[in-house]
Scaffold this motif. Sequence first.
Motif, PDB file in Angstrom:
ATOM      1  N   LEU A 109       0.814  -1.160   0.171  1.00 42.78           N
ATOM      2  CA  LEU A 109       0.019  -0.091  -0.067  1.00 42.78           C
ATOM      3  C   LEU A 109       0.836   1.202  -0.035  1.00 42.78           C
ATOM      4  CD1 LEU A 109      -2.754  -1.018   2.640  1.00 42.78           C
ATOM      5  CD2 LEU A 109      -2.968  -0.706   0.088  1.00 42.78           C
ATOM      6  N   PRO A 164      -1.497   5.963   2.618  1.00 43.49           N
ATOM      7  CA  PRO A 164      -2.688   5.651   1.832  1.00 43.49           C
ATOM      8  C   PRO A 164      -3.738   6.513   1.893  1.00 43.49           C
ATOM      9  CG  PRO A 164      -2.284   4.197   3.370  1.00 43.49           C
ATOM     10  CD  PRO A 164      -1.265   4.951   3.497  1.00 43.49           C
ATOM     11  N   GLU A 168      -9.763   6.554   0.305  1.00 44.76           N
ATOM     12  CA  GLU A 168     -10.407   5.725  -0.752  1.00 44.76           C
ATOM     13  C   GLU A 168      -9.629   4.377  -0.862  1.00 44.76           C
ATOM     14  OE1 GLU A 168      -8.241   8.796  -3.378  1.00 44.76           O
ATOM     15  OE2 GLU A 168      -9.270   8.899  -1.307  1.00 44.76           O
ATOM     16  N   GLN A 169      -8.320   4.380  -0.996  1.00 41.72           N
ATOM     17  CA  GLN A 169      -7.766   3.155  -0.851  1.00 41.72           C
ATOM     18  C   GLN A 169      -7.748   2.322   0.556  1.00 41.72           C
ATOM     19  OE1 GLN A 169      -3.824   5.071  -1.870  1.00 41.72           O
ATOM     20  NE2 GLN A 169      -3.769   3.896  -3.673  1.00 41.72           N
ATOM     21  N   ALA A 190     -11.066   0.891   0.068  1.00 40.29           N
ATOM     22  CA  ALA A 190     -11.280  -0.108  -1.102  1.00 40.29           C
ATOM     23  C   ALA A 190     -10.791  -1.392  -0.334  1.00 40.29           C
ATOM     24  CB  ALA A 190     -10.404   0.324  -2.384  1.00 40.29           C
ATOM     25  N   TRP A 191      -9.667  -1.413   0.192  1.00 41.48           N
ATOM     26  CA  TRP A 191      -9.022  -2.586   0.706  1.00 41.48           C
ATOM     27  C   TRP A 191      -9.962  -3.180   1.635  1.00 41.48           C
ATOM     28  CZ3 TRP A 191      -6.528  -6.415  -0.084  1.00 41.48           C
ATOM     29  CH2 TRP A 191      -6.234  -7.580   0.964  1.00 41.48           C
ATOM     30  N   LEU A 212     -12.230  -1.899  -7.200  1.00 45.95           N
ATOM     31  CA  LEU A 212     -11.394  -1.842  -6.193  1.00 45.95           C
ATOM     32  C   LEU A 212      -9.912  -2.190  -6.319  1.00 45.95           C
ATOM     33  CD1 LEU A 212     -13.933  -3.636  -3.804  1.00 45.95           C
ATOM     34  CD2 LEU A 212     -13.616  -1.071  -3.926  1.00 45.95           C
ATOM     35  N   VAL A 230      -8.406   0.935  -7.732  1.00 50.81           N
ATOM     36  CA  VAL A 230      -8.324   2.087  -6.648  1.00 50.81           C
ATOM     37  C   VAL A 230      -6.893   1.735  -5.964  1.00 50.81           C
ATOM     38  CG1 VAL A 230      -9.048   3.062  -4.642  1.00 50.81           C
ATOM     39  CG2 VAL A 230     -10.780   2.638  -6.553  1.00 50.81           C
ATOM     40  N   LEU A 231      -6.791   0.402  -5.662  1.00 42.79           N
ATOM     41  CA  LEU A 231      -5.453   0.046  -4.914  1.00 42.79           C
ATOM     42  C   LEU A 231      -4.324   0.183  -5.517  1.00 42.79           C
ATOM     43  CD1 LEU A 231      -7.102  -3.048  -3.121  1.00 42.79           C
ATOM     44  CD2 LEU A 231      -6.354  -0.991  -1.794  1.00 42.79           C
ATOM     45  N   ASN A 232      -4.434   0.111  -6.997  1.00 44.15           N
ATOM     46  CA  ASN A 232      -3.267  -0.044  -7.934  1.00 44.15           C
ATOM     47  C   ASN A 232      -3.114   1.360  -8.493  1.00 44.15           C
ATOM     48  OD1 ASN A 232      -1.998  -2.626  -8.367  1.00 44.15           O
ATOM     49  ND2 ASN A 232      -3.944  -3.204  -8.475  1.00 44.15           N
ATOM     50  N   GLY A 233      -4.033   2.423  -7.951  1.00 43.08           N
ATOM     51  CA  GLY A 233      -3.613   3.678  -8.296  1.00 43.08           C
ATOM     52  C   GLY A 233      -4.017   4.076  -9.729  1.00 43.08           C
TER      53      GLY A 233
END
Length: 304
Positions: free
Chosen positions: A167, A171, A174-175, A178-179, A276, A279-282
């Motif tokens: 992460l 972070p 929103e990340q 998302a997780w 999702l 989002v985590l991967n930008g």
Amino acid sequence: MNDRRPLFTIGQLAARTGLPVRTIRFWSDSGLVPPAGRSAGGYRLYDTEAVARLDLLRTLRELGLDLGAVREILTRQSTVGDVARAHVRALDARIRALQVQRAVLRSVAQRNSTTEELRLMHDLARLSAEERQRMIDDFVDRAFEGIDPQAPGARIAQGMRQLPAELPADPAPEQVDAWLELAELVGDPSFADRVRQMALAGAAAPADAGQGGYEPSAVLEHAGPAVADGVDPRSPEGRAVLDRIVDPGLPAAERDRLADQVETFTDRRVERYWQLVGVLNGRPPFPSQVPVFEWFVAALRAHA
């Protein structure tokens, strides 16, 4: 023997270094500061080298090094630089963990989380990147168990595994959210069953099956505006839109078969999974396309 080196008792050594007597005694008992000799009364005596060792010991301990690392330095098994580099890596990992925990607490404060959400978020914040990846891998392995990885449609398994190695150091809310949502999703047995249904259908499809009489781009081009305009898929206007997507002469049985096929691969939660992961991967967010294909399925069934 005429040894003129100055020798100090533990009390004198404490006064000279400013360290507590009990600390010096502990380090001496641990072998880190060996005595140079004993007095006539049996008390331990220390020389000026002990003063230098105590100064170094204090510095290393204040930097957070454990006694094992300190011992390696004092016995020349490791250089100060080697130990310092290892300690920097450990501190970096700890700082990342604290930053994730801070982000989790910030998210909890903003969303007024329930006790259960707080527990889950705390547990997730403590997971390493490897543990987070293992959680996703276990889910994908269950969903795709027994399916040939080379089968048509099975390649999506690799995409579903793609979490970031770490992460971000700090972070975004929103990340974190998302997780949390992703962890809840992969922990839902019904979601795993739905993904497996799609995986089995994709693996069973012939390699040259194509899209079965329609083009996804045509669905988006024509049904997209219909959804935006609120066109009822069962209405004459809906039929006119459908005729621009599939052959107006397509038999009813083929329309039903096509509706079943599209419906199998249309799921809001599965699409949410991809959102999702993005989002985590930008990655930039993408709008939901599922409502458009749901409209398409409803139109096929209404005008069969």
